[in-house]
Design an enzyme around this catalytic site. Structure first.
Site, PDB file in Angstrom:
ATOM      1  N   GLU A  90      -1.881  -1.225  -4.836  1.00 44.99           N
ATOM      2  CA  GLU A  90      -1.661  -1.823  -3.524  1.00 44.99           C
ATOM      3  C   GLU A  90      -2.374  -3.174  -3.402  1.00 44.99           C
ATOM      4  O   GLU A  90      -3.443  -3.383  -3.980  1.00 44.99           O
ATOM      5  CB  GLU A  90      -2.145  -0.873  -2.425  1.00 44.99           C
ATOM      6  CG  GLU A  90      -1.266   0.364  -2.323  1.00 44.99           C
ATOM      7  CD  GLU A  90      -1.618   1.280  -1.165  1.00 44.99           C
ATOM      8  OE1 GLU A  90      -0.720   1.961  -0.659  1.00 44.99           O
ATOM      9  OE2 GLU A  90      -2.802   1.329  -0.760  1.00 44.99           O
ATOM     10  N   CYS A 103      -5.948  -9.541  -0.345  1.00 43.15           N
ATOM     11  CA  CYS A 103      -6.902  -8.559  -0.849  1.00 43.15           C
ATOM     12  C   CYS A 103      -6.293  -7.951  -2.115  1.00 43.15           C
ATOM     13  O   CYS A 103      -5.294  -7.238  -2.050  1.00 43.15           O
ATOM     14  CB  CYS A 103      -7.108  -7.506   0.243  1.00 43.15           C
ATOM     15  SG  CYS A 103      -8.193  -6.170  -0.213  1.00 43.15           S
ATOM     16  N   CYS A 110     -10.444   4.021  -9.410  1.00 40.22           N
ATOM     17  CA  CYS A 110     -11.812   3.510  -9.357  1.00 40.22           C
ATOM     18  C   CYS A 110     -12.772   4.593  -9.819  1.00 40.22           C
ATOM     19  O   CYS A 110     -12.542   5.776  -9.596  1.00 40.22           O
ATOM     20  CB  CYS A 110     -12.154   3.097  -7.923  1.00 40.22           C
ATOM     21  SG  CYS A 110     -13.748   2.258  -7.789  1.00 40.22           S
ATOM     22  N   CYS A 114     -17.393   6.324  -4.240  1.00 31.88           N
ATOM     23  CA  CYS A 114     -17.953   6.188  -2.886  1.00 31.88           C
ATOM     24  C   CYS A 114     -17.291   7.222  -1.964  1.00 31.88           C
ATOM     25  O   CYS A 114     -16.066   7.347  -1.946  1.00 31.88           O
ATOM     26  CB  CYS A 114     -17.734   4.774  -2.343  1.00 31.88           C
ATOM     27  SG  CYS A 114     -18.505   3.506  -3.359  1.00 31.88           S
ATOM     28  N   CYS A 117     -14.418   6.235   0.729  1.00 31.72           N
ATOM     29  CA  CYS A 117     -13.340   5.333   0.327  1.00 31.72           C
ATOM     30  C   CYS A 117     -12.128   6.099  -0.198  1.00 31.72           C
ATOM     31  O   CYS A 117     -12.275   7.029  -0.988  1.00 31.72           O
ATOM     32  CB  CYS A 117     -13.868   4.386  -0.750  1.00 31.72           C
ATOM     33  SG  CYS A 117     -12.642   3.222  -1.362  1.00 31.72           S
ATOM     34  N   CYS A 331      -9.832  -1.642   5.425  1.00 33.52           N
ATOM     35  CA  CYS A 331     -10.869  -1.434   4.406  1.00 33.52           C
ATOM     36  C   CYS A 331     -10.954   0.023   3.989  1.00 33.52           C
ATOM     37  O   CYS A 331     -11.056   0.918   4.827  1.00 33.52           O
ATOM     38  CB  CYS A 331     -12.238  -1.809   4.950  1.00 33.52           C
ATOM     39  SG  CYS A 331     -12.398  -3.531   5.290  1.00 33.52           S
TER      40      CYS A 331
END
Ligand code: SAH
Length: 339
Positions: A90, A103, A110, A114, A117, A331
């Site tokens: 994305e 962005c 990943c 975290c 997220c 975010c």
């Protein structure tokens, strides 16, 4: 086949020498791709037909296909791109009064884990190549017929965990003969990979470094971000001070406010103490709750109180405008979607 967009101008010149072509041809090709923004070698009309054929046999242009596009009521657009190997990533386009900001993702998935997220919980597949990073920009520019003026490495992935490809992509983005976006208009955001911060300070790129701090004690930060176990707050801030000293650039700290977690005045007080004397700016992000996530957004009242406390104590803090939350483009909401 090799991706022609994986090369910066210098490495493309070296590559052309290897395939028996003059370096100035590399510069012509580079300008066709990033200035003229063509998508096919056949459009490179100052190259001979033979050379175009030769290039087509060695390189791909890696033009991404749009799998899905969603537009938010605030004008933000989220793209799901087919990166041409069956994977998808994305990318989010935001429009501000001063221009367009993109962005970009740096990895497929990943590894950082975290807790707050949405990119966590999906398997890490691989790093994106430099060409795949810059193609996100080219593909969105093509689709909207616009020129993007700001790049933030805040999509899926940890940019400093894909250090070489990210820095190489920045060289292409930043080159006046490339996308010609000034280094000051490029931000790298990191969860705090300390060795990468030291390394970046030596690169002589004037990009902005954003640090995802989010907490003021190691106990609190480790609960939100496992990376803190490897690189605790003191080590992270030491690296940040080194970065400021070597680059003379202000660092931007990101602090996502979660209700009853890190949003009271004691936290604000500790934050002031931690950052005292550093040239920095704090970006407060109202945390976006993810599916099954344990963290929820702080109240507006707490967010403003937190900001006011910082500003009254000599730290410049602003609240990040939430864009695209209705299309899961805000975010921490980006994911690698299944095809
Ligand atoms: N891996 C990099 C860049 C990707 S995330 C990093 O960690 O910095 C971009 C920013 O969004 C980071 O500051 C990240 O901590 C923040 N973020 C992630 N999930 C979020 C959420 N649910 N709500 C608000 N901000 C979030």
């Amino acid at each position: 086949m090799k991706n022609i967009k994986d090369y910066n101008l210098d490495s493309l010149k070296e590559e052309f020498i290897k395939i028996g072509e003059k370096p100035f041809r590399a510069e012509q090709v580079f300008k066709w791709i990033y200035e003229a923004k063509v998508t096919d070698f056949d459009e490179m009309t100052n190259l001979s037909l033979d050379l175009r054929e030769k290039l087509k046999n060695i390189y791909t242009m890696c033009n991404f296909k749009i799998l899905k596009k969603q537009e938010s009521s605030d004008g933000t657009k989220k793209y799901l791109f087919d990166v041409l190997d069956g994977n998808a990533i994305e990318t989010v386009l935001m429009s501000y009064h001063h221009g367009y900001s993109l962005c970009v993702s740096s990895q497929i998935g990943c590894k950082m884990g975290c807790k707050f997220c949405a990119s966590t919980g999906i398997n890490f597949i691989r790093n994106l190549t430099s060409g795949e990073i810059v193609e996100q920009i080219l593909a969105v520019e093509r689709d909207n017929n616009i020129r993007i003026s700001n790049i933030v490495f805040m999509g899926i992935g940890e940019p400093l965990n894909n250090y070489t490809n990210v820095v190489n992509a920045i060289r292409i983005i930043n080159n006046p003969k490339g996308l010609n976006i000034g280094a000051r208009h490029i931000s790298i955001s990191t969860s705090g990979l300390v060795p990468g911060i030291y390394r970046l300070a030596e690169e002589n790129i004037q990009c902005t470094l954003s640090i995802s701090l989010h907490a003021t004690t190691n106990e609190q930060r480790s609960k939100m971000m496992p990376v803190n176990n490897a690189f605790p707050i003191e080590e992270l801030l030491k690296a940040c001070k080194d970065y400021i000293e070597k680059t003379n650039r202000r660092i931007s700290f990101e602090y996502a406010l979660a209700k009853d977690n890190n949003d009271n005045l004691e936290d604000a007080k500790r934050l002031c103490k931690l950052l005292k004397g550093m040239i920095c700016h704090i970006n407060l992000i109202p945390i976006n709750k993810i599916e099954n996530g344990e963290f929820t957004k702080s109240s507006n009242e707490n967010i403003m109180r937190f900001r006011d406390y910082l500003n009254e104590h000599g730290i410049v803090a602003t609240i990040r405008r939430e864009l695209g939350s209705d299309i899961d483009a805000a975010c921490g909401q980006l994911r690698r979607k299944n095809l």
